[in-house]
Design a protein around this motif. Structure first.
Motif, mmCIF file in Angstrom:
data_model
loop_
_atom_site.group_PDB
_atom_site.id
_atom_site.type_symbol
_atom_site.label_atom_id
_atom_site.label_comp_id
_atom_site.label_asym_id
_atom_site.label_seq_id
_atom_site.Cartn_x
_atom_site.Cartn_y
_atom_site.Cartn_z
ATOM 1 N N GLN A 1 0.625 49.449 -7.606
ATOM 2 C CA GLN A 1 0.839 50.545 -7.967
ATOM 3 C C GLN A 1 1.601 51.245 -7.106
ATOM 4 O O GLN A 1 2.656 52.190 -7.937
ATOM 5 N N LEU A 2 2.472 50.599 -6.161
ATOM 6 C CA LEU A 2 4.027 51.590 -5.308
ATOM 7 C C LEU A 2 5.052 51.232 -6.051
ATOM 8 O O LEU A 2 5.792 52.234 -6.160
ATOM 9 N N GLU A 3 4.860 49.975 -6.594
ATOM 10 C CA GLU A 3 6.407 49.996 -7.039
ATOM 11 C C GLU A 3 6.519 50.517 -8.532
ATOM 12 O O GLU A 3 7.093 51.164 -8.834
ATOM 13 N N GLN A 4 4.697 50.898 -9.359
ATOM 14 C CA GLN A 4 5.016 51.732 -10.922
ATOM 15 C C GLN A 4 5.907 53.023 -10.665
ATOM 16 O O GLN A 4 6.136 54.031 -11.252
ATOM 17 N N THR A 5 5.098 53.456 -9.142
ATOM 18 C CA THR A 5 5.535 55.177 -8.824
ATOM 19 C C THR A 5 7.106 54.975 -8.877
ATOM 20 O O THR A 5 7.631 56.434 -9.285
#
Length: 343
Positions: free
Chosen positions: A317-321
């Protein structure tokens, strides 16, 4: 017996058909004789003598001009005199600019002091002044958020750096301690993963800082510069308005009417400038509000999602953000290219 009338000396001047004086005539005529024959008050250079011959229809004209040393006569041409415009003196122009600036500064300073002492009146746009006060207050709050975000970024950078070093230390001990190989290995992997997620979060926070910094120190600051110009125009407008009011209260005569007319002209010019600056400030405040809402909305969503994913341990999720906001991270261990390489 009738007395013979005296002869006019000018009538005895012999002339040729082309107007030249016949010097061969037996009666010599010099300059002094001509001067004596002229009426009083008539200059020699203004004299024209016309002789009409009885045997010829042509007339001769003798123009008396200035005599040169050689005895030759030079004719003076009459006509309108045209004076060329003198070139402007740069020193005088600068002096005039300094005089106008000094007078304007004096009027504005007097107006400011009068307002602070409560003696002078000032023009107030209540709605616009309220918007300017809100903008200045918001700028201080945004600067505080920016300062705290920069502190968080510095501390997070130090923590990531420490986690990376700790992970390397665990990995080294994992190779050298056979009995605790797995335990050191687990901790090394955990610290390296935390360091990687920390770098991702650090990239999101730095992007947030850069965007807010642009909003505060460029966009809002540009609007506040226009506000300062508006306030200066307002002071000048009130200063010249006060002068005009004082002149209108005084007597009206031949000496004061030109001053009143000039003051009215200056007042009108500064009123137009004040109205223009007020309109510019209103437009900039409107566009600033729209831009501020758009920028802060995106940045606050980014900041929230990045922080939440990091502390939840959700690396995906962090990388997707970061991908959502098109943020590219710098690979660890890669030096920043020099300005020569960027060229």
């Amino acid at each position: 017996m009738a007395q013979e009338s005296p002869k006019n000396s000018a009538a005895e001047i012999p002339v040729t058909s082309n107007g030249e004086v016949d010097d061969s005539h037996e009666h010599g005529f010099n300059r002094n004789d001509l001067k004596r024959s002229l009426p009083a008050g008539l200059g020699l250079s203004e004299t024209q003598i016309t002789s009409h011959g009885f045997e010829s229809t042509k007339e001769g004209v003798i123009e008396a001009g200035a005599f040169q040393a050689s005895g030759q006569r030079t004719q003076t041409k009459s006509g309108p005199v045209i004076l060329a415009d003198e070139t402007k003196n740069p020193a005088m122009e600068k002096l005039e600019l300094v005089r106008k600036w000094s007078l304007n500064t004096y009027k504005c300073t007097r107006q400011i002091i009068s307002e602070k002492l409560g003696r002078g009146s000032r023009t107030v746009d209540l709605e616009l002044e309220a918007q300017i006060d809100i903008l200045r207050d918001n700028k201080k709050k945004y600067e505080n958020i920016l300062k705290l975000a920069q502190t968080l970024s510095t501390q997070l950078f130090q923590m990531v750096h420490t986690q990376r070093q700790l992970g390397d230390a665990f990995a080294d001990l994992s190779l050298k301690s056979l009995e605790l190989h797995e335990e050191f290995g687990y901790n090394a992997d955990t610290q390296k993963l935390l360091a990687k997620n920390g770098e991702t979060l650090l990239g999101a926070i730095n992007f947030f800082i850069a965007s807010v910094n642009t909003l505060v120190n460029k966009t809002i600051e540009d609007t506040l510069m226009t506000v300062k110009q508006y306030e200066s125009a307002r002071i000048e407008y009130d200063a010249y308005r006060t002068d005009l009011e004082e002149l209108n209260l005084g007597p009206r005569d031949a000496n004061t009417l030109p001053k009143i007319e000039q003051s009215q002209h200056l007042f009108q010019a500064h009123k137009e400038k004040y109205d223009k600056m007020r309109n510019d400030v209103s437009i900039k405040l409107k566009f600033l509000e729209e831009n501020k809402v758009k920028v802060l909305h995106n940045q606050l969503v980014l900041f929230h999602n990045a922080i939440a994913a990091y502390f939840a341990g959700n690396q995906k999720q962090l990388e997707q953000t970061l991908k959502q906001f098109h943020i590219k991270l710098k690979n660890p261990g890669v030096d920043t290219p020099s300005w020569l390489e960027e060229q």
